[in-house]
Write a protein that holds these residues in place. Sequence first.
Motif, mmCIF file in Angstrom:
data_model
loop_
_atom_site.group_PDB
_atom_site.id
_atom_site.type_symbol
_atom_site.label_atom_id
_atom_site.label_comp_id
_atom_site.label_asym_id
_atom_site.label_seq_id
_atom_site.Cartn_x
_atom_site.Cartn_y
_atom_site.Cartn_z
ATOM 1 N N LYS A 87 0.843 -1.186 0.000
ATOM 2 C CA LYS A 87 0.000 0.000 0.000
ATOM 3 C C LYS A 87 0.886 1.246 0.000
ATOM 4 O O LYS A 87 2.028 1.190 0.481
ATOM 5 C CB LYS A 87 -0.874 0.024 1.252
ATOM 6 C CG LYS A 87 -1.718 -1.222 1.457
ATOM 7 C CD LYS A 87 -2.443 -1.168 2.791
ATOM 8 C CE LYS A 87 -3.262 -2.427 3.038
ATOM 9 N NZ LYS A 87 -3.955 -2.382 4.347
ATOM 10 N N PRO A 88 0.382 2.357 -0.475
ATOM 11 C CA PRO A 88 1.195 3.593 -0.436
ATOM 12 C C PRO A 88 1.685 3.932 0.966
ATOM 13 O O PRO A 88 2.785 4.470 1.116
ATOM 14 C CB PRO A 88 0.219 4.646 -0.967
ATOM 15 C CG PRO A 88 -0.680 3.888 -1.888
ATOM 16 C CD PRO A 88 -0.870 2.548 -1.224
ATOM 17 N N GLU A 89 0.904 3.597 1.968
ATOM 18 C CA GLU A 89 1.320 3.887 3.346
ATOM 19 C C GLU A 89 2.460 2.997 3.829
ATOM 20 O O GLU A 89 2.987 3.208 4.923
ATOM 21 C CB GLU A 89 0.133 3.791 4.310
ATOM 22 C CG GLU A 89 -0.674 2.529 4.200
ATOM 23 C CD GLU A 89 -1.911 2.694 3.318
ATOM 24 O OE1 GLU A 89 -1.800 3.314 2.233
ATOM 25 O OE2 GLU A 89 -2.976 2.188 3.705
ATOM 26 N N ASP A 90 2.860 2.015 3.025
ATOM 27 C CA ASP A 90 4.041 1.213 3.351
ATOM 28 C C ASP A 90 5.325 1.909 2.920
ATOM 29 O O ASP A 90 6.425 1.435 3.221
ATOM 30 C CB ASP A 90 3.963 -0.157 2.683
ATOM 31 C CG ASP A 90 2.839 -1.019 3.219
ATOM 32 O OD1 ASP A 90 2.161 -1.685 2.408
ATOM 33 O OD2 ASP A 90 2.651 -1.056 4.451
ATOM 34 N N THR A 91 5.207 3.017 2.223
ATOM 35 C CA THR A 91 6.375 3.757 1.782
ATOM 36 C C THR A 91 7.191 4.250 2.978
ATOM 37 O O THR A 91 6.657 4.910 3.870
ATOM 38 C CB THR A 91 5.954 4.958 0.918
ATOM 39 O OG1 THR A 91 5.338 4.473 -0.287
ATOM 40 C CG2 THR A 91 7.151 5.817 0.551
ATOM 41 N N TRP A 114 22.211 -1.816 13.812
ATOM 42 C CA TRP A 114 21.258 -1.370 12.810
ATOM 43 C C TRP A 114 21.946 -1.197 11.463
ATOM 44 O O TRP A 114 23.098 -0.785 11.389
ATOM 45 C CB TRP A 114 20.632 -0.033 13.220
ATOM 46 C CG TRP A 114 19.802 -0.150 14.448
ATOM 47 C CD1 TRP A 114 20.229 -0.227 15.744
ATOM 48 C CD2 TRP A 114 18.371 -0.239 14.507
ATOM 49 N NE1 TRP A 114 19.165 -0.344 16.599
ATOM 50 C CE2 TRP A 114 18.006 -0.354 15.871
ATOM 51 C CE3 TRP A 114 17.363 -0.215 13.547
ATOM 52 C CZ2 TRP A 114 16.685 -0.455 16.287
ATOM 53 C CZ3 TRP A 114 16.053 -0.313 13.951
ATOM 54 C CH2 TRP A 114 15.718 -0.434 15.305
ATOM 55 N N GLY A 115 21.196 -1.490 10.395
ATOM 56 C CA GLY A 115 21.685 -1.220 9.061
ATOM 57 C C GLY A 115 21.414 0.214 8.658
ATOM 58 O O GLY A 115 20.845 1.000 9.426
ATOM 59 N N GLN A 116 21.816 0.547 7.429
ATOM 60 C CA GLN A 116 21.661 1.908 6.923
ATOM 61 C C GLN A 116 20.297 2.146 6.292
ATOM 62 O O GLN A 116 19.927 3.290 6.051
ATOM 63 C CB GLN A 116 22.754 2.203 5.899
ATOM 64 C CG GLN A 116 24.151 2.242 6.499
ATOM 65 C CD GLN A 116 24.276 3.314 7.554
ATOM 66 O OE1 GLN A 116 23.986 4.483 7.317
ATOM 67 N NE2 GLN A 116 24.703 2.926 8.757
ATOM 68 N N GLY A 117 19.582 1.091 6.000
ATOM 69 C CA GLY A 117 18.238 1.234 5.470
ATOM 70 C C GLY A 117 18.157 1.102 3.964
ATOM 71 O O GLY A 117 19.133 1.344 3.247
ATOM 72 N N THR A 118 16.981 0.724 3.507
ATOM 73 C CA THR A 118 16.696 0.657 2.082
ATOM 74 C C THR A 118 15.323 1.278 1.836
ATOM 75 O O THR A 118 14.385 1.042 2.600
ATOM 76 C CB THR A 118 16.757 -0.793 1.565
ATOM 77 O OG1 THR A 118 16.626 -0.808 0.143
ATOM 78 C CG2 THR A 118 15.686 -1.692 2.170
ATOM 79 N N GLN A 119 15.233 2.097 0.811
ATOM 80 C CA GLN A 119 13.998 2.830 0.531
ATOM 81 C C GLN A 119 13.007 1.934 -0.210
ATOM 82 O O GLN A 119 13.342 1.308 -1.216
ATOM 83 C CB GLN A 119 14.285 4.062 -0.324
ATOM 84 C CG GLN A 119 13.052 4.845 -0.746
ATOM 85 C CD GLN A 119 12.404 5.571 0.408
ATOM 86 O OE1 GLN A 119 13.074 6.242 1.194
ATOM 87 N NE2 GLN A 119 11.081 5.466 0.525
ATOM 88 N N VAL A 120 11.792 1.915 0.296
ATOM 89 C CA VAL A 120 10.676 1.242 -0.378
ATOM 90 C C VAL A 120 9.621 2.301 -0.673
ATOM 91 O O VAL A 120 9.168 2.993 0.251
ATOM 92 C CB VAL A 120 10.081 0.110 0.477
ATOM 93 C CG1 VAL A 120 8.811 -0.444 -0.172
ATOM 94 C CG2 VAL A 120 11.103 -0.998 0.681
ATOM 95 N N THR A 121 9.257 2.434 -1.929
ATOM 96 C CA THR A 121 8.259 3.416 -2.334
ATOM 97 C C THR A 121 7.133 2.693 -3.063
ATOM 98 O O THR A 121 7.388 1.961 -4.027
ATOM 99 C CB THR A 121 8.871 4.484 -3.253
ATOM 100 O OG1 THR A 121 9.964 5.114 -2.577
ATOM 101 C CG2 THR A 121 7.826 5.535 -3.617
ATOM 102 N N VAL A 122 5.923 2.907 -2.588
ATOM 103 C CA VAL A 122 4.747 2.272 -3.188
ATOM 104 C C VAL A 122 3.906 3.365 -3.818
ATOM 105 O O VAL A 122 3.430 4.267 -3.124
ATOM 106 C CB VAL A 122 3.935 1.494 -2.145
ATOM 107 C CG1 VAL A 122 2.771 0.762 -2.822
ATOM 108 C CG2 VAL A 122 4.822 0.505 -1.398
ATOM 109 N N SER A 123 3.726 3.288 -5.115
ATOM 110 C CA SER A 123 2.950 4.297 -5.827
ATOM 111 C C SER A 123 1.486 3.870 -5.921
ATOM 112 O O SER A 123 1.171 2.687 -6.028
ATOM 113 C CB SER A 123 3.516 4.507 -7.221
ATOM 114 O OG SER A 123 3.425 3.318 -7.975
ATOM 115 N N SER A 124 0.623 4.859 -5.917
ATOM 116 C CA SER A 124 -0.821 4.578 -5.967
ATOM 117 C C SER A 124 -1.325 4.521 -7.394
ATOM 118 O O SER A 124 -0.634 4.871 -8.324
ATOM 119 C CB SER A 124 -1.586 5.639 -5.185
ATOM 120 O OG SER A 124 -1.279 6.914 -5.695
#
Length: 124
Positions: A87-91, A114-124
């Motif tokens: 869902k977009p709110e999972d971004t 902790w890791g540095q992170g990875t970006q997840v983007t969910v488009s609507s």
Amino acid sequence: QVQLVESGGGLVQAGGSLRISCTASGSTFSRYNMGWFRQAPGKEREAVAAISWGGATTAYGESVKGRFTVSRDNAKNTVYLQMNSLKPEDTAVYYCAAGPRGTATMTGGRYDYWGQGTQVTVSS
């Protein structure tokens, strides 16, 4: 000490799936419980999922239950987060974390690395 590197993030359409990974180095991976957390811009960090050192127990945040699955492969020093029905709110930026052995916990303060992170983007 353990170093964590996330991978697999990206852009996906709503309703799609994505699997992100976190690979550990520097210490014996099976010594650690692992967790996934996320943080969206302007929001507090949120616990997403956790898995105990041997994989026997898992835990999930309410917002992802039934959609996300956490797993680990100790032979590959890797923990995974399979994300379905996105869902977009999972971004958010997704972080993995390592903490001492025990029952899977969603409490961020129980994790030491902790890791540095990875970006997840969910488009609507």
